[in-house]
Design an enzyme around this catalytic site. Structure first.
Site, PDB file in Angstrom:
ATOM      1  N   GLY A   1     -70.742  26.426 -56.330  1.00 12.62           N
ATOM      2  CA  GLY A   1     -71.705  25.422 -55.891  1.00 12.62           C
ATOM      3  C   GLY A   1     -71.152  24.200 -55.197  1.00 12.62           C
TER       4      GLY A   1
ATOM      5  N   GLU B   1     -66.691  30.358 -59.862  1.00  9.63           N
ATOM      6  CA  GLU B   1     -67.151  31.275 -58.809  1.00  9.63           C
ATOM      7  C   GLU B   1     -67.339  30.536 -57.477  1.00  9.63           C
ATOM      8  OE1 GLU B   1     -70.848  32.551 -60.537  1.00  9.63           O
ATOM      9  OE2 GLU B   1     -69.879  33.866 -62.004  1.00  9.63           O
TER      10      GLU B   1
ATOM     11  N   ARG C   1     -68.470  28.811 -50.891  1.00 10.23           N
ATOM     12  CA  ARG C   1     -68.504  27.951 -49.702  1.00 10.23           C
ATOM     13  C   ARG C   1     -67.274  27.047 -49.587  1.00 10.23           C
ATOM     14  NH1 ARG C   1     -73.458  26.619 -47.326  1.00 10.23           N
ATOM     15  NH2 ARG C   1     -74.442  27.220 -49.281  1.00 10.23           N
TER      16      ARG C   1
ATOM     17  N   CYS D   1     -85.941  35.542 -28.964  1.00  9.27           N
ATOM     18  CA  CYS D   1     -87.307  35.160 -28.646  1.00  9.27           C
ATOM     19  C   CYS D   1     -88.034  34.644 -29.872  1.00  9.27           C
ATOM     20  CB  CYS D   1     -88.022  36.336 -27.990  1.00  9.27           C
ATOM     21  SG  CYS D   1     -87.256  36.712 -26.410  1.00  9.27           S
TER      22      CYS D   1
HETATM   23  C1  LIG Z   1     -73.873  32.152 -54.494  1.00 13.34           C
HETATM   24  C2  LIG Z   1     -73.238  32.133 -55.838  1.00 13.34           C
HETATM   25  C3  LIG Z   1     -72.001  31.504 -56.026  1.00 13.34           C
HETATM   26  C4  LIG Z   1     -71.264  30.768 -54.932  1.00 13.34           C
HETATM   27  O1  LIG Z   1     -71.869  29.590 -54.557  1.00 13.34           O
HETATM   28  P1  LIG Z   1     -71.098  28.597 -53.552  1.00 13.34           P
HETATM   29  O2  LIG Z   1     -72.032  27.490 -53.368  1.00 13.34           O
HETATM   30  O3  LIG Z   1     -70.832  29.348 -52.302  1.00 13.34           O
HETATM   31  O4  LIG Z   1     -69.844  28.174 -54.242  1.00 13.34           O
HETATM   32  C5  LIG Z   1     -71.426  31.572 -57.279  1.00 13.34           C
HETATM   33  N1  LIG Z   1     -72.046  32.213 -58.302  1.00 13.34           N
HETATM   34  C6  LIG Z   1     -73.230  32.823 -58.164  1.00 13.34           C
HETATM   35  C7  LIG Z   1     -73.838  33.508 -59.311  1.00 13.34           C
HETATM   36  C8  LIG Z   1     -73.866  32.791 -56.924  1.00 13.34           C
HETATM   37  O5  LIG Z   1     -75.052  33.395 -56.781  1.00 13.34           O
END
Ligand SMILES: *Cc1c(COP(=O)(O)O)cnc(C)c1O
Length: 426
Positions: free
Chosen positions: A245, A280, A283, A349
């Site tokens: 996140g 996790e 981005r 388009c």
């Molecule tokens: C999309 C997602 C992430 C990654 O989120 P980022 O904002 O790209 O770090 C991590 N865990 C889960 C479960 C996700 O769905």
């Protein structure tokens, strides 16, 4: 920090001039920087150092494959010791193909099918993040029937507003993700009692492109309370997955928290948890490690507004502006120093095929090359073949060399998969 910069007046990826890639591979094309990916991977890991310094075990960093599933990108991260957070069977197969060890693979997602759960069991992945009691029971029965034990956490929904775009917010009560906190203890107790499942902790992920630590800290504090409650209920809690996140700067003035700020906050909040932590990130690792390189098709006079700079990339190649109204910096590959105000659009388009409105940008003419920056995450992976445009190519630069890491899939190749049935012949 990234490795896309001007050298002798021309934008380069590391030491490769972007005009070379455009000439040899064509446009539009994604360009990733290996050095930037590695740098981000290391900075994120170093940001988590306080967790280890205060005596915690080395955390698992599972790259969110959905942000950039390209095999070469995954291989770079596998070599950095990263695992993978996958949300489909397809992503699971990719992570393994890229060399990520099964035990470092975490499987998230609200709609894992039976076949996907089975695939995860077959490949002995490290952890399933379970999002409902229904899913937990299905996984337990499947594993138990084969004499297996699935390692799992329960994903909770902490009902925290991530203060990000509504379409990428995942931790509010009304979102489909996770188990509501008020049902977490009973659901945990129900699933922990099942054979075939080793429910060893909890997981949380409240959304993407977070520019403030406060919602994360609020969510993590709720997780900490839940861990204490579950232990009081007699459960053994050894693992907590704190999701991804962390945001990236898409435009000047956006100042997302650094991995160091994030790591310090996590270390403080989790100090007494005594668990293995997993993360996790997607981005924050891949976003600034890629650009979408495009060529100006023509510049068309506007009606009562600025001119339209029509580029050969479109919403099918980079969906974020059309999908979320997202901003991507737009820069010439050979800036002349002149500026213009433009509406930057693709050829599709749909009026939604607009990358920027009333944008102050480098002056551009027909034939010039330009880039959309910060396109390494949620870029190529969201591509479609809308308007029969084919799938965009991807390249990776490594110092003075580069390679095509995903071929362009031409419209006629896609058409080859289609059939006119017998009942429509002659
Ligand atoms: C999309 C997602 C992430 C990654 O989120 P980022 O904002 O790209 O770090 C991590 N865990 C889960 C479960 C996700 O769905």
């Amino acid at each position: 920090m990234d490795h896309f910069r001007l050298i002798d007046g021309e934008l380069h990826a590391e030491d490769v001039p972007l005009s070379r890639i455009a000439a040899e591979v064509g446009t539009p094309v994604y360009v990733y920087s290996r050095a930037t990916l590695e740098r981000h991977a290391r900075v994120f890991r170093e940001g988590l150092a306080p967790i280890v310094e205060q005596g915690g075990p080395e955390p698992l960093i599972a790259f969110a494959v959905k942000s950039n599933p390209n095999l070469a990108v995954l291989r770079v991260l596998a070599r950095e010791g990263y695992g993978a957070d996958v949300v489909s069977g397809g992503e699971l197969v990719r992570a393994l193909a890229a060399g990520m060890p099964a035990e470092r693979i975490v499987f998230s997602g609200v709609g894992k099918t039976r076949a996907e759960l089975q695939l995860g069991l077959d490949r002995r992945i490290g952890q399933f993040n379970i999002e409902s009691s229904e899913e937990g029971r299905e996984l337990a029965a499947l594993a138990d029937g084969q004499g297996l034990t699935a390692q799992a956490t329960l994903r909770i929904n902490p009902d925290v507003d991530a203060k990000t775009h509504a379409k990428i917010s995942t931790g509010k009560a009304e979102n489909k993700f996770g188990i509501p906190l008020i049902r977490a203890r009973e659901t945990f107790a129900e699933l922990a009692a099942l054979g075939g499942l080793h429910l060893r902790g909890v997981a949380v992920h409240i959304g993407s492109q977070l520019l403030d630590l406060e919602p994360l800290e609020t969510a993590f504090a709720k997780v900490g309370q839940l861990v204490a409650d579950l232990r009081a209920d007699g459960h053994t809690i050894t693992h907590v997955d704190l999701g991804g996140g962390l945001g990236v700067p898409y435009r000047a003035g956006e100042n997302p928290p650094s991995p160091a700020d994030y790591g310090a906050m996590v270390a403080r909040v989790t100090r007494d948890w005594g668990v293995h932590l997993a993360f996790e990130p997607g981005r924050v690792i891949a976003g600034n490690a890629g650009v979408l390189l495009t060529r100006v098709v023509r510049v068309k006079r506007g009606g009562n507004g600025p001119p339209f700079v029509i580029v050969d990339a479109a919403m099918n190649d980079l969906a974020r502006p059309a999908l979320y109204g997202a901003w991507h910096d737009f820069d010439a590959v050979r800036p002349s120093g002149e500026r213009m105000t433009a509406n930057v659009v693709g050829p599709i388009c749909e009026t939604g095929d607009t990358f920027a409105t009333d944008r102050d940008c480098d002056a551009l003419q027909s034939g010039d090359l330009a880039v959309f920056r910060t396109a390494g995450a949620y870029g190529a992976t969201m591509a479609s073949s809308y308007n029969s445009r084919g799938f965009v190519a991807e390249t990776m630069v490594d110092g003075a060399r580069y390679a095509v890491v995903a071929d362009r899939i031409a419209a006629d190749v896609i058409m080859d998969a289609e059939r006119v049935p017998d009942f429509l012949q002659d």
